[in-house]
Design an enzyme around this catalytic site. Sequence first.
Site, mmCIF file in Angstrom:
data_model
loop_
_atom_site.group_PDB
_atom_site.id
_atom_site.type_symbol
_atom_site.label_atom_id
_atom_site.label_comp_id
_atom_site.label_asym_id
_atom_site.label_seq_id
_atom_site.Cartn_x
_atom_site.Cartn_y
_atom_site.Cartn_z
ATOM 1 N N ASP A 189 -11.100 -11.760 10.243
ATOM 2 C CA ASP A 189 -9.930 -11.969 9.402
ATOM 3 C C ASP A 189 -8.712 -12.292 10.264
ATOM 4 O OD1 ASP A 189 -9.582 -11.771 6.723
ATOM 5 O OD2 ASP A 189 -9.252 -9.619 6.675
ATOM 6 N N HIS A 194 0.887 -1.166 0.000
ATOM 7 C CA HIS A 194 0.000 0.000 0.000
ATOM 8 C C HIS A 194 0.922 1.211 0.000
ATOM 9 C CE1 HIS A 194 -2.470 -2.916 2.354
ATOM 10 N NE2 HIS A 194 -3.490 -2.359 1.739
ATOM 11 N N GLU A 254 -10.572 -6.862 -5.147
ATOM 12 C CA GLU A 254 -10.420 -7.941 -4.166
ATOM 13 C C GLU A 254 -11.726 -8.092 -3.390
ATOM 14 O OE1 GLU A 254 -6.716 -7.696 -1.925
ATOM 15 O OE2 GLU A 254 -7.854 -8.296 -0.171
ATOM 16 N N HIS A 291 -11.081 -14.142 2.945
ATOM 17 C CA HIS A 291 -12.284 -13.394 2.547
ATOM 18 C C HIS A 291 -13.375 -14.351 2.069
ATOM 19 C CE1 HIS A 291 -9.786 -9.486 1.659
ATOM 20 N NE2 HIS A 291 -9.665 -9.930 2.904
ATOM 21 N N ASP A 344 2.493 1.938 3.345
ATOM 22 C CA ASP A 344 3.435 0.955 3.897
ATOM 23 C C ASP A 344 4.845 1.383 3.508
ATOM 24 O OD1 ASP A 344 1.176 -0.579 4.406
ATOM 25 O OD2 ASP A 344 1.415 -1.755 2.573
ATOM 26 N N GLU A 400 -8.933 -13.832 -2.156
ATOM 27 C CA GLU A 400 -8.269 -14.120 -0.872
ATOM 28 C C GLU A 400 -9.007 -15.233 -0.135
ATOM 29 O OE1 GLU A 400 -6.777 -10.902 1.468
ATOM 30 O OE2 GLU A 400 -7.353 -11.874 3.336
HETATM 31 C C1 XUL Z 1 -7.772 -6.620 3.899
HETATM 32 C C2 XUL Z 1 -6.876 -7.017 2.829
HETATM 33 C C3 XUL Z 1 -5.939 -5.971 2.296
HETATM 34 C C4 XUL Z 1 -5.830 -5.965 0.804
HETATM 35 C C5 XUL Z 1 -5.067 -4.791 0.256
HETATM 36 O O1 XUL Z 1 -8.605 -7.627 4.350
HETATM 37 O O2 XUL Z 1 -6.874 -8.151 2.439
HETATM 38 O O3 XUL Z 1 -4.704 -6.198 2.867
HETATM 39 O O4 XUL Z 1 -5.198 -7.113 0.306
HETATM 40 O O5 XUL Z 1 -5.594 -3.599 0.669
#
Ligand code: XUL
Length: 452
Positions: free
Chosen positions: A323, A117, A248, A287, A120, A284
């Site tokens: 998460d 990001h 995402e 997720h 970061d 993900e």
């Molecule tokens: C949050 C998440 C983030 C994204 C990028 O759940 O997965 O880290 O991957 O913003």
Amino acid sequence: MPLTKTKTRSSRVILGDNEYFPGVNQIHYEGKDSRNPLAFKYYYANRVVAGKTMREHLRFSVAYWQTLCEAGGDSFGCATKQFPWTQKGNPIQMAKNKMDAAFEFMTKLGVPYYCWHDFDLAPEGKSVSESEKNLATMVEYAKQKQAASGIKLLWGTANCFSNPRYMNGASTNPDFSVLSFAAAQVKAALDATVALGGKNYVFWGGREGYMSLLNTNTKRELEHMARFLQMARDYGRSIGFEGSFLIEPKPMAPSKHQYDFDSATVIGFLREFNLLNDFKLNIEANHATLASHTFSHELQIAADHCLLGSINANRGDYQNGWDTNQFPNNIGEVTEAMLILLENGGIQGGGINFNAKTQRNSTDLNDLFIAHIGGMDIFARALLVANNILEDSDYKKMRSDRYASFDRGDGARFEKGELNFEDLRNIAANSPEPLLKSGKQELFENIINQYI
Ligand code: XUL
């Protein structure tokens, strides 16, 4: 590029002034009988599987925020990890120290990619211009590190969810001025991604959703998000970004409901707003769990639409509804994922990014290596198992045989669109009751187990 004991010029650029992991050497493959926790048991980068090396199949990436920034704090307690690169000092110097540690870590681990990001990499400034300046400074530093190490940027993204101004959303915020701040951030992050040769650009809509429907105009918010993404796409293309934009999916956390709920929802959104040519999905595992799906479900839906762009590898906890971002270690789950990847020609332009953190009580610096080694090994092992299943077992044939009635006769005519609804009725009226055909679920499950 492995780091050498006698410092070459490249080693010096990668390491900077300090060595942050002096007790760890280059991580090598030692095979499954090795007792060395700092060695790969399955991941052998140059091993060829189904015509490609493991390195080419898996395209591993380190997530900067999880590995370099996530220090173990939670809502019940402060950070537990004393990272030597996050001591107090000049913010740009601290960011450079963190980048030195990042490139040392990634080089010793032998991963080809990383992700970040904006904040970061660089400290957020007090104004848009100051943040842009800080990011540009760190991009110049990263360029040297990338060139010396050969490590590439898999994707960049903007953190449009941490700053308090984003509490009601970024591109979906009911206040236009907040939307404009999000645009400024995404513009700078796109500039940085292009400057660093990034392969993809990610949008994770952390607060793009609502906490209460009572105060929310969902139609306007979704239209604003679409307009924002179209404008970001157009800007990215205008500065020479040729990769994929990735969305995402995540159903909740931090918002109660997030618009990018799951793969199917995002695909419908991309289609409605004419974004399918430029956008793909970044799936993900954790997720998927939060959306009450399996990881493989989310991958399959994306792959069915040729939109499987990249993967955030991690795992959730099946008892907790949040998460936990743990490193992947479930061989059954990852094998099912690799089956989908192999059958669909791999990930389209992305990679396997470890969006996973060592947990709060894993406080040794070398735990960062151990966690990534475990994640890389589980994917490598799953790749081998999945390839054996596809090449050696009846798995594929058993599945396609279930659909054999659509390969000939009226079934084939139906698929080609040659029958109308009345034809279907007449076929049924002239046929005997269909035989019950077993779905053989347990046999499919047994085959996976047999090859593990
Ligand atoms: C949050 C998440 C983030 C994204 C990028 O759940 O997965 O880290 O991957 O913003």
